[in-house]
Design an enzyme around this catalytic site. Structure first.
Site, PDB file in Angstrom:
ATOM      1  N   ASP A  22      71.422  24.333  12.500  1.00 24.12           N
ATOM      2  CA  ASP A  22      70.594  25.242  13.294  1.00 24.12           C
ATOM      3  C   ASP A  22      70.380  26.588  12.580  1.00 24.12           C
ATOM      4  O   ASP A  22      71.182  26.980  11.742  1.00 24.12           O
ATOM      5  CB  ASP A  22      71.302  25.470  14.645  1.00 24.12           C
ATOM      6  CG  ASP A  22      70.367  25.954  15.729  1.00 24.12           C
ATOM      7  OD1 ASP A  22      69.150  25.987  15.493  1.00 24.12           O
ATOM      8  OD2 ASP A  22      70.869  26.323  16.807  1.00 24.12           O
ATOM      9  N   ASN A  59      62.291  17.625  19.598  1.00 24.76           N
ATOM     10  CA  ASN A  59      61.572  18.418  18.585  1.00 24.76           C
ATOM     11  C   ASN A  59      60.088  18.099  18.504  1.00 24.76           C
ATOM     12  O   ASN A  59      59.316  18.834  17.878  1.00 24.76           O
ATOM     13  CB  ASN A  59      62.221  18.225  17.211  1.00 24.76           C
ATOM     14  CG  ASN A  59      63.561  18.923  17.060  1.00 24.76           C
ATOM     15  OD1 ASN A  59      64.402  18.497  16.289  1.00 24.76           O
ATOM     16  ND2 ASN A  59      63.793  20.004  17.770  1.00 24.76           N
TER      17      ASN A  59
END
Ligand SMILES: Cc1cc(N2CCCCCC2)n2ncc(-c3ccc(F)cc3)c2n1
Length: 243
Positions: free
Chosen positions: A20, A68
């Site tokens: 991340d 996503n």
């Protein structure tokens, strides 16, 4: 974060990483988000070699979640090209490092070129006996559990599976990590960028994993940061629910 030298006899067999911070890394440098993803892919190469040389047996990387797809089309298109670029530039080093590639997720929904790159890499490294590099690509743990429940229900309905025989091992044998056998459950989960969430990643498999969070953005992640996370893991006393 622990800063002790690593005990080579207690390297976690399975390390999972939520990679991340790529967008924030780029924003801090007034770069487009995709610059963070590009640098993030280079870090995947560095950390693959570092983990392999430390003796990690399975490295699972959360590359793209089922959520996503909500990102801008241009960003998703760029991300879907990264597996092609990764193998196009790193396959010789994967072979030299004796790494075996696995890719798990809803792969049928991927663009054809992305799927082919993943399938070719799995085929071309299938004989390797070193670390397993396991990419989670178009993966979501809730979808994984729903699919497992649906498959077990159909097997029970067809008489292939006695419902009273369903236990934790039968469930695990229906998950996307079943090919990892006894190594399916991560010993250590690392999440970069300071966020402290699981984000629909390996929800069943992480039941007893040590969770280590680092503020480092993924594009800044290094072998030294990996070793500090493993040192933190080694400093913990895992009980698996016992005393
Ligand atoms: C979608 C995506 C994004 C992606 N980023 C770079 C790492 C940070 C996370 C977001 C961007 N990386 N990095 C490597 C891959 C990959 C995936 C499967 C595979 F078989 C080979 C390589 C990848 N895939």
């Amino acid at each position: 974060m622990a800063n002790q030298p690593l005990d080579p006899t207690r390297i976690p067999a399975h390390v999972a990483i939520i990679m991340d911070g790529n967008g924030r890394w780029a924003k801090a440098r007034h770069l487009p988000r995709v610059a963070g993803h590009k640098q993030g892919m280079e870090v995947v190469k560095t950390i693959t070699k570092a983990a392999s040389r430390l003796g990690v047996k399975v490295l699972t990387l959360y590359a793209f979640s089922t959520e996503n797809w909500k990102r801008p089309t241009s960003e998703v298109s760029y991300l879907m090209r990264l597996p092609v670029d990764f193998f196009g530039t790193f396959m010789p080093e994967l072979i030299a490092e004796n790494v075996r590639v696995q890719v798990m997720g809803e792969l049928d929904a991927l663009p054809a070129k992305t799927l082919k790159a993943a399938e070719d890499a799995m085929t071309d490294t299938a004989q390797n006996t070193g670390m397993i590099l396991n990419f989670a690509l178009n993966y979501g743990a809730r979808d994984e559990l729903v699919q497992a429940a649906r498959t077990m229900a159909h097997e029970a309905k067809s008489g292939q599976l006695d419902p009273d025989q369903i236990d934790a091992q039968v469930v695990a044998d229906h998950l996307m990590t079943r090919h990892l056998g006894a190594l399916a459950d991560p010993d250590l989960l690392i999440r970069s960028s300071g966020e402290e969430r699981l984000s629909n990643f390996l929800l069943w498999q992480l039941a007893y994993s040590e969770l280590v969070f680092t503020d480092t953005y993924w594009p800044d992640f290094t072998g030294a940061v990996l070793e500090r996370c493993i040192a933190e893991y080694q400093a913990r006393d895992r009980r698996f629910g016992g005393l």
